[in-house]
Design a protein around this motif. Sequence first.
Motif, mmCIF file in Angstrom:
data_model
loop_
_atom_site.group_PDB
_atom_site.id
_atom_site.type_symbol
_atom_site.label_atom_id
_atom_site.label_comp_id
_atom_site.label_asym_id
_atom_site.label_seq_id
_atom_site.Cartn_x
_atom_site.Cartn_y
_atom_site.Cartn_z
ATOM 1 N N LEU A 200 0.840 -1.202 0.000
ATOM 2 C CA LEU A 200 0.000 0.000 0.000
ATOM 3 C C LEU A 200 0.874 1.251 0.000
ATOM 4 O O LEU A 200 0.627 2.208 -0.745
ATOM 5 C CB LEU A 200 -0.921 0.003 1.225
ATOM 6 N N GLN A 201 1.909 1.248 0.822
ATOM 7 C CA GLN A 201 2.819 2.386 0.895
ATOM 8 C C GLN A 201 3.456 2.689 -0.460
ATOM 9 O O GLN A 201 3.553 3.842 -0.873
ATOM 10 C CB GLN A 201 3.936 2.098 1.905
ATOM 11 N N GLN A 202 3.889 1.639 -1.130
ATOM 12 C CA GLN A 202 4.645 1.796 -2.372
ATOM 13 C C GLN A 202 3.763 1.908 -3.611
ATOM 14 O O GLN A 202 4.271 2.056 -4.719
ATOM 15 C CB GLN A 202 5.615 0.628 -2.527
ATOM 16 N N GLY A 203 2.442 1.807 -3.418
ATOM 17 C CA GLY A 203 1.540 1.952 -4.555
ATOM 18 C C GLY A 203 1.404 0.713 -5.413
ATOM 19 O O GLY A 203 0.900 0.790 -6.539
ATOM 20 N N VAL A 204 1.851 -0.429 -4.901
ATOM 21 C CA VAL A 204 1.646 -1.690 -5.633
ATOM 22 C C VAL A 204 0.150 -1.937 -5.776
ATOM 23 O O VAL A 204 -0.325 -2.433 -6.802
ATOM 24 C CB VAL A 204 2.330 -2.866 -4.902
ATOM 25 N N VAL A 205 -0.617 -1.596 -4.737
ATOM 26 C CA VAL A 205 -2.085 -1.629 -4.799
ATOM 27 C C VAL A 205 -2.620 -0.294 -4.289
ATOM 28 O O VAL A 205 -1.943 0.427 -3.538
ATOM 29 C CB VAL A 205 -2.686 -2.791 -3.956
ATOM 30 N N ASP A 206 -3.827 0.039 -4.704
ATOM 31 C CA ASP A 206 -4.452 1.302 -4.312
ATOM 32 C C ASP A 206 -5.386 1.147 -3.127
ATOM 33 O O ASP A 206 -5.719 2.126 -2.452
ATOM 34 C CB ASP A 206 -5.267 1.881 -5.478
ATOM 35 N N ALA A 207 -5.833 -0.087 -2.898
ATOM 36 C CA ALA A 207 -6.843 -0.327 -1.878
ATOM 37 C C ALA A 207 -6.785 -1.787 -1.444
ATOM 38 O O ALA A 207 -6.084 -2.611 -2.027
ATOM 39 C CB ALA A 207 -8.228 0.024 -2.424
ATOM 40 N N ALA A 208 -7.566 -2.083 -0.410
ATOM 41 C CA ALA A 208 -7.670 -3.459 0.078
ATOM 42 C C ALA A 208 -9.055 -3.614 0.692
ATOM 43 O O ALA A 208 -9.874 -2.684 0.658
ATOM 44 C CB ALA A 208 -6.572 -3.747 1.097
ATOM 45 N N GLU A 209 -9.327 -4.779 1.248
ATOM 46 C CA GLU A 209 -10.619 -4.976 1.903
ATOM 47 C C GLU A 209 -10.429 -5.945 3.060
ATOM 48 O O GLU A 209 -9.732 -6.944 2.947
ATOM 49 C CB GLU A 209 -11.683 -5.470 0.911
ATOM 50 N N ASN A 210 -11.049 -5.569 4.192
ATOM 51 C CA ASN A 210 -10.975 -6.410 5.383
ATOM 52 C C ASN A 210 -11.931 -5.873 6.437
ATOM 53 O O ASN A 210 -12.571 -4.842 6.246
ATOM 54 C CB ASN A 210 -9.532 -6.468 5.924
ATOM 55 N N ASN A 211 -11.987 -6.582 7.565
ATOM 56 C CA ASN A 211 -12.870 -6.177 8.659
ATOM 57 C C ASN A 211 -12.215 -5.072 9.497
ATOM 58 O O ASN A 211 -10.996 -4.856 9.412
ATOM 59 C CB ASN A 211 -13.215 -7.392 9.520
ATOM 60 N N PRO A 212 -12.976 -4.371 10.322
ATOM 61 C CA PRO A 212 -12.426 -3.256 11.104
ATOM 62 C C PRO A 212 -11.249 -3.615 12.017
ATOM 63 O O PRO A 212 -10.240 -2.902 12.002
ATOM 64 C CB PRO A 212 -13.640 -2.757 11.899
ATOM 65 N N PRO A 213 -11.316 -4.697 12.831
ATOM 66 C CA PRO A 213 -10.162 -4.992 13.697
ATOM 67 C C PRO A 213 -8.877 -5.266 12.918
ATOM 68 O O PRO A 213 -7.792 -4.848 13.333
ATOM 69 C CB PRO A 213 -10.625 -6.239 14.475
ATOM 70 N N SER A 214 -8.983 -5.956 11.800
ATOM 71 C CA SER A 214 -7.782 -6.235 11.005
ATOM 72 C C SER A 214 -7.228 -4.950 10.384
ATOM 73 O O SER A 214 -6.010 -4.751 10.316
ATOM 74 C CB SER A 214 -8.099 -7.251 9.904
ATOM 75 N N PHE A 215 -8.105 -4.080 9.924
ATOM 76 C CA PHE A 215 -7.698 -2.778 9.382
ATOM 77 C C PHE A 215 -6.956 -1.973 10.446
ATOM 78 O O PHE A 215 -5.911 -1.361 10.179
ATOM 79 C CB PHE A 215 -8.950 -2.027 8.899
#
Length: 326
Positions: A200-215
Amino acid sequence: MRLKTILYCLFFIPLLFGCNELTKKTKTIKLAHGLDTKHSVHIAMLKMSDDLYKLSNGTLKINVYPSQQLGTERECLELLQIGSLEMTKVSAAVLENFAPKMKVLGLPYLFRDREHTFNVLDGEIGQELLDDGIQFWLKGLGYYDAGSRSFYSKDKAIHSPEDLKGLKIRVMESVSAMNMVRSLGGSPTPISWGELYTSLQQGVVDAAENNPPSFYLSRHYEVCKNYTLDEHTVVPDILVGSTHFWDALTEQEKEWVKIAIKNSVKYQRELWLEAEKEALTEVEKAGVKIIRPDKTLFSDMVTPIYDEVKKDPEVYKLIQRIKNTK
């Protein structure tokens, strides 16, 4: 002479009477997972370890290895298959690569609410899914609550599926997860959990998806300042055992393990509700914008996935049974 008598009493008499402390042996069970030590699943596993040790009078002990110490979820499943690891926790999305029926749990907007979810998972259907991996040396042992998965993004806020177009979105190594993201217009990119922060930091991906505690516990909120609670999937975490390990247990030992797991699952689900509230509060304090979109905009977009599933009669029947569960 008196000294010899005392030594005899101290050493030989306990042996004659089968002293448990001198004769019992402890079987050590290695349990690996990829979550943070503050996660409710890890805390519940520590309880399971304590409970099992007490139930077995010290003859069974679980050593828990968190934070991918022994490998990624997929790698841990492979270690189970060859008997080098006894237990692990994986997402149902990862397990579907080894237990085909599990892919049903990756379908978006499958469950009506939390009560419906656990009525299914704790019932006949849930057990059927847990047993699906036995042919591949993987025995499902129980379901931990992993809440609902939602999108979080680095730059562009997501209010509707339209906002997902052109975004590279990290997903688990799951066909269902990739199909779901594609159906919503995004570009799915499988990346291991341990590599995601840097990606995420390096811009390999723009977004992700997960539940609140994992985020929250992963500290991904430091990079992604938009969290969209579209709650597209309810993908539980699953405790899995190696059949090599399970089959080597006595009937009494299996019973002790089952009791410890049941207590652990109940405890974790209680912890989860508090963890969700805390996570959302803390990420909002850290400057994350919490977006609560119209979920129908997302659910309407995934209809083609269900049309495609009709080509697999076995899974389609499972969907109908789940939908009809009260």
